[in-house]
Scaffold this motif. Sequence first.
Motif, PDB file in Angstrom:
ATOM      1  N   TRP A   1      11.221  24.855  86.537  1.00 50.23           N
ATOM      2  CA  TRP A   1      11.819  24.376  87.778  1.00 50.23           C
ATOM      3  C   TRP A   1      13.018  23.465  87.499  1.00 50.23           C
ATOM      4  O   TRP A   1      12.986  22.258  87.718  1.00 50.23           O
ATOM      5  N   LEU A   2      14.095  24.085  87.001  1.00 46.29           N
ATOM      6  CA  LEU A   2      15.347  23.381  86.721  1.00 46.29           C
ATOM      7  C   LEU A   2      16.326  23.643  87.869  1.00 46.29           C
ATOM      8  O   LEU A   2      16.730  24.784  88.097  1.00 46.29           O
ATOM      9  N   ASN A   3      16.708  22.577  88.585  1.00 44.29           N
ATOM     10  CA  ASN A   3      17.577  22.695  89.756  1.00 44.29           C
ATOM     11  C   ASN A   3      18.967  22.141  89.491  1.00 44.29           C
ATOM     12  O   ASN A   3      19.114  21.115  88.815  1.00 44.29           O
ATOM     13  N   TYR A   4      19.983  22.781  90.074  1.00 38.41           N
ATOM     14  CA  TYR A   4      21.340  22.236  90.092  1.00 38.41           C
ATOM     15  C   TYR A   4      21.484  21.229  91.233  1.00 38.41           C
ATOM     16  O   TYR A   4      20.769  21.295  92.238  1.00 38.41           O
ATOM     17  N   GLU A   5      22.439  20.310  91.107  1.00 33.19           N
ATOM     18  CA  GLU A   5      22.834  19.403  92.188  1.00 33.19           C
ATOM     19  C   GLU A   5      24.303  19.045  91.988  1.00 33.19           C
ATOM     20  O   GLU A   5      24.639  18.137  91.221  1.00 33.19           O
ATOM     21  N   GLY A   6      25.198  19.745  92.674  1.00 35.26           N
ATOM     22  CA  GLY A   6      26.616  19.463  92.562  1.00 35.26           C
ATOM     23  C   GLY A   6      26.965  18.121  93.197  1.00 35.26           C
ATOM     24  O   GLY A   6      26.520  17.822  94.306  1.00 35.26           O
TER      25      GLY A   6
END
Length: 281
Positions: free
Chosen positions: A94-99
């Motif tokens: 569960w690796l999420n991006y957050e720009g």
Amino acid sequence: MPEYRRILLDGAAVQVTVDGDELVAGDGRRVKTEEAHHLPPVVPSKVIAVHLNHQSRVDEFGIELPPTPTYFHKPTSALNSHKGAIVRPEGCKWLNYEGEVAIVIGRTARNISPEEAGEYIAGYTVANDYGLHDFRDTDAGSMLRVKGSDTLCPLGPGLVTDWDFRGKSLRTYVNGEVVQDGSTDEMQWDMHYLVADIARTITLHPGDVLLSGTPANSRPVQPGDVVEVEVEGLGRLTNHIVTGPTAIRTDVGAQPTESEEVLSTALGGDWEFRGIRPPRR
């Protein structure tokens, strides 16, 4: 607007300026931008991030903002660069991006007002505040492993000075598809407020970085995905996801989990049990 980058040139870390499609060192050496080995554009003593700031993210989770911002710390060992590999450890899912927009401090700041804060900012760069939510059940308070694991703080491609943060678009792409689409105008607390707030009790040194929050629709990415964050006037930060060479050790510490809390955070508004922790035993 002037833009400065740091690259590896003939084995040394060198600051360069952007000149069209080339990067120019102080001694006149030039390298094509696409051929350069990028480094993080600044060398901070600390990286501080705000938890929630964009209204779309708050609406997505169906919650309310606190009256003032709350923060967490990303260790400098998490720093990464434009075109760097983002490592998802083997055994994690569960690796999420957050720009985000990253604020870079230019002068030592302590006990300043929001009205003064702009004088202490060197410029801005693009960030992706990756989160390894497999560890959220144990690190939700500190966010240490969730947000501070190695490679999870890419910055770049460059430091842009004289950039006005107001009314700027922010988009994140995964494999060319827009997955986040926000604006700095939806931030509850602007860049100057965040700097002044932290500097009340924590001295900010030149090069220090503050991450200003992400809009809605942070979602998991997989090894092989290419993730890009584009901020109007700051450029596009590009990274790719890889699997780590070794698995999370099982003979020490908390292990990755897939509780409802993990899934509800990783999947945002898509998860029906959002925010419900498993019962304690």
